[in-house]
Structure formats: C-alpha cells, structure tokens
Design a protein around this motif. Structure first.
Motif, PDB file in Angstrom:
ATOM      1  N   ARG A  81      73.991  38.535  97.348  1.00 56.37           N
ATOM      2  CA  ARG A  81      72.909  39.213  96.621  1.00 56.37           C
ATOM      3  C   ARG A  81      72.593  40.558  97.254  1.00 56.37           C
ATOM      4  O   ARG A  81      72.318  41.536  96.549  1.00 56.37           O
ATOM      5  N   LEU A  97      80.472  30.580  95.288  1.00 58.75           N
ATOM      6  CA  LEU A  97      79.097  31.060  95.366  1.00 58.75           C
ATOM      7  C   LEU A  97      79.014  32.567  95.128  1.00 58.75           C
ATOM      8  O   LEU A  97      78.089  33.049  94.456  1.00 58.75           O
ATOM      9  N   VAL A  98      79.975  33.314  95.660  1.00 54.66           N
ATOM     10  CA  VAL A  98      79.997  34.750  95.414  1.00 54.66           C
ATOM     11  C   VAL A  98      80.144  35.024  93.922  1.00 54.66           C
ATOM     12  O   VAL A  98      79.470  35.905  93.353  1.00 54.66           O
ATOM     13  N   GLU A 128      79.266  33.086  91.448  1.00 53.58           N
ATOM     14  CA  GLU A 128      78.011  32.744  90.765  1.00 53.58           C
ATOM     15  C   GLU A 128      77.047  33.924  90.811  1.00 53.58           C
ATOM     16  O   GLU A 128      76.382  34.250  89.816  1.00 53.58           O
ATOM     17  N   VAL A 129      76.964  34.576  91.978  1.00 55.39           N
ATOM     18  CA  VAL A 129      76.096  35.751  92.092  1.00 55.39           C
ATOM     19  C   VAL A 129      76.662  36.901  91.258  1.00 55.39           C
ATOM     20  O   VAL A 129      75.911  37.623  90.592  1.00 55.39           O
ATOM     21  N   TRP A 138      83.015  29.720  99.488  1.00 61.55           N
ATOM     22  CA  TRP A 138      82.570  31.114  99.515  1.00 61.55           C
ATOM     23  C   TRP A 138      82.827  31.790  98.170  1.00 61.55           C
ATOM     24  O   TRP A 138      81.932  32.407  97.584  1.00 61.55           O
ATOM     25  N   GLU A 143      75.631  36.864  87.744  1.00 63.34           N
ATOM     26  CA  GLU A 143      74.239  37.269  87.507  1.00 63.34           C
ATOM     27  C   GLU A 143      74.086  38.789  87.547  1.00 63.34           C
ATOM     28  O   GLU A 143      72.997  39.302  87.273  1.00 63.34           O
ATOM     29  N   ARG A 176      75.232  27.396 101.580  1.00 62.84           N
ATOM     30  CA  ARG A 176      74.887  28.035 100.309  1.00 62.84           C
ATOM     31  C   ARG A 176      73.923  29.191 100.535  1.00 62.84           C
ATOM     32  O   ARG A 176      74.090  30.286  99.996  1.00 62.84           O
ATOM     33  N   GLN A 177      72.903  28.965 101.359  1.00 69.13           N
ATOM     34  CA  GLN A 177      71.933  30.028 101.619  1.00 69.13           C
ATOM     35  C   GLN A 177      72.608  31.249 102.226  1.00 69.13           C
ATOM     36  O   GLN A 177      72.358  32.380 101.820  1.00 69.13           O
ATOM     37  N   GLU A 196      74.970  33.010  99.559  1.00 68.50           N
ATOM     38  CA  GLU A 196      74.228  33.613  98.451  1.00 68.50           C
ATOM     39  C   GLU A 196      73.432  34.828  98.893  1.00 68.50           C
ATOM     40  O   GLU A 196      73.389  35.850  98.190  1.00 68.50           O
ATOM     41  N   GLN A 197      72.810  34.763 100.063  1.00 70.42           N
ATOM     42  CA  GLN A 197      71.961  35.890 100.460  1.00 70.42           C
ATOM     43  C   GLN A 197      72.782  37.136 100.799  1.00 70.42           C
ATOM     44  O   GLN A 197      72.373  38.258 100.496  1.00 70.42           O
TER      45      GLN A 197
END
Length: 358
Positions: free
Chosen positions: A168, A201-202, A204-205, A198, A208, A160-161, A164-165
């Motif tokens: 972002r 999570l992508v 989800e970002v 992948w 935002e 996840r880290q 997500e990083q």
C-alpha cells in the motif's frame, strides 16, 4: 516554531566523516531559513562502544532514541567486531522495534553524472523495500556443531500485515509522486510458500489501485532489466533481501554507493524514522578524508522531506546537482580529488547561493 530533535549515530569507519558533512548542511539550512530549527544529540554507540562495554548500545538505548523526531545514522561495521553482532545488536533492533517497515531507496541519475551503463537515458526510480520481516528474521537455528551432520536453518517470515502495508505504501507513494507503475520483484516460481503468498497479497493491493500500472518480474530477470532498460522503472516493490540487493545494483548504474541514500521509515510517526547512506562503513578508506558524503547528505534531505519540508529536500538536491554539474569539487570515487569536507563545504555554499536567489 517547532525545534526538531535529531539523534545522530555517527557509527564506524567513514560514518563519522560523512555524517559530519550532513550535519554541516543542516546547520547551513538553519542559518538561511528561520522556519527550520533543530537540535542534535550524538550517540557514540558503535564498535568501539562494543569493545569497551560488550554491547552495541545501552540497555535503555531504544528508550533514549524514542524521544527524537528522527535519527541520522552514519554506518556500522568494524573488522574487530563480527558483522552479525554489530548489525543485530544496533541497526536491526532500531528498524524492527521502531516499526520502520519501509526502507526507501531512490535510484536517480543526478545531473552532472554519467551512468556506468553509458546510456543517455533518464534513470529515476525508487526501491520500496520491506524492512521488518522477510528474509531478515531471527527465526531459525543451528544444530550438531562440528559434526558431519551439522546443519543450519534460516526461516523466511512473511505476514499479511507486513506485505499489505509495504504494498500500500508503494502505491500511495506512486500516486502522490506522479509515478505510473509499480514493479513487483519476486521469485515465486521456486519459493513456493513465501513468495507465492507475497505475490497474492501484492496483487490484491494492485487490484485496489488500478490507476497505477502493475507488473511482476522474477528477481533474476529484473536484475538484468535494471542494466538493460533502467529507464522503464518507477517504483520497485521488493522483499527485505531482494530490495537490499537491487538497491546496490541500482546505485552502481547511477554512479556508485557514494550516491545512494535511504530512509528507514515509520509512516505513522509512532516512532522516529532513521536515515542513512547505503554504502556502509568502508573501513578501507576510513580516516583518509576521501569518502563521498553525497549519499549521507541526500539521506539528510530525505529526513527533511519526512519531517514535512520537501522544499528543503529539493533545495539540497539542487545544490548537490549543481556541484556535480560543475565538476570542480568531486571525491575520487566519481573522478575528482576533493576531500569529504571539500564536498560538504561546496554543497553548503551552493545552498546559500541558491537560497539567496529564491
């Protein structure tokens, strides 16, 4: 006034040749601009070092590099040393231990060049490649060597880290640089666990960051679209393997690997970031003095931008483009007969002329 400390690893093959020209350009900038000061230290950790010492760098190699503000890396690879050795014992330990989880690769059709696609469209996008996990991990193994039941397993690891990083960063870069869209490169239709993870999570970002458009393509279709309509991309977000392949394709449509720079970036600045041309060591032309140094010079310009001097990055890119537009000093890969050093000199001279007009 701060003096930047830059570690230089010239490496193998054409690495020392093109790195010499990149350092030459940095030296010319320092002569022109009293606000930029730097000191380099060479580390000859390469295949020759391995053949002599049985390892690609000393045991405390990473500790030595930690003290620098940035690393300028030439290239690695020599027919006498297996690629898994040179890669897994030098460049990948630097990327992973220094948490350089961003691999940043511009794909831009520079002024003075014609795309191999023969299309009169602007090509200017970046590939943001996850650089620390994904397909390039040591997780896996082999069993039953030499038997009919011999097998090998290579695991694809995503966290996840990690996802997500990188996602972002892609959105932050897009917003800061006036880019309108992030394109997700995936293969979640068949890679049921890792790539669906992948994508989730992508997205989800992406949710935002609704001010930036989002699209998703399977990697095979995306490769075709790079050829069919490269002008439609802004920021392409990809896993380690997908980003590696796409960036070579991207460089091919804008003139070749001799024009492909990259940065391995630790965005938080906890460790030095590393800048290198994409092209590798090219042992077939090593020592001939014909390697194109533009990718390495552009990589040095990315380093300048990372160090907070975007003005100097832009200056170097302008000098490169002016040399390309004139078409007088070009290496054979892009239609000329100039040497590596000729091109480095031409770009350095352009810098001085441009600097004098500013």
């Amino acid at each position: 006034m701060r003096e930047y400390k830059i570690a230089v690893l010239p490496g193998d093959g054409i690495g020392p040749e093109v790195t010499r020209e990149a350092v030459k350009v940095l030296e010319r900038i320092a002569e022109m601009d009293s606000s930029f000061r730097f000191k380099t230290k060479n580390f000859n950790w390469n295949s020759e070092y391995y053949l002599e010492h049985g390892k690609m760098m000393p045991e405390d190699g990473l500790e030595q590099l930690k003290e620098f503000d940035a690393i300028l890396f030439g290239a690695i690879g020599d027919p006498r040393v297996p690629d898994p050795v040179s890669i897994w014992e030098l460049i990948l330990p630097i990327r992973k231990n220094f948490q350089q989880f961003i691999n940043f690769r511009p794909v831009k059709l520079l002024q003075g060049l014609e795309s191999t696609l023969k299309k009169e469209v602007p090509i200017d996008f970046v590939i943001v490649r996850e650089n620390s996990e994904g397909e390039y991990t040591e997780s896996g193994g082999a069993m039953f060597h030499g038997e009919t039941r011999e097998m090998a397993l290579q695991n694809m690891v995503m966290t996840r880290q990690g996802v997500e990083q990188i996602a972002r960063f892609a959105y932050d870069y897009a917003r800061a640089n006036g880019r309108e869209k992030v394109t997700n490169a995936t293969k979640s239709n068949v890679m049921l666990h890792t790539m669906t993870f992948w994508d989730r999570l992508v997205e989800e970002v992406a949710a935002e960051n609704k001010d930036i458009d989002y699209e998703r393509y399977y990697i095979d279709a995306l490769a075709a679209y790079f050829v069919q309509r490269p002008e439609t991309f802004d920021v392409v977000l990809a896993s380690n393997l997908f980003g590696d392949i796409l960036s070579d394709l991207g460089s091919a449509i804008v003139g070749g690997l001799g024009l492909a720079p990259s940065g391995n970036i630790n965005p938080l600045g906890e460790f030095p970031s590393m800048f290198e041309a994409v092209h590798g060591s090219a042992p077939d032309i090593a020592g001939k003095g014909i390697a194109n140094p533009i990718a390495q010079i552009w990589s040095a310009a990315l380093m300048l931008e990372h160090l907070g001097r975007k003005d100097l990055h832009d200056l170097v890119l302008q000098a490169i483009e002016e040399v390309l537009v004139e078409k007088k000093v070009l290496t054979p890969d892009i239609g000329g007969n100039a040497t590596t050093a000729d091109v480095g000199d031409a770009i350095s001279d352009k810098l001085e002329r441009i600097g004098g007009l500013l």
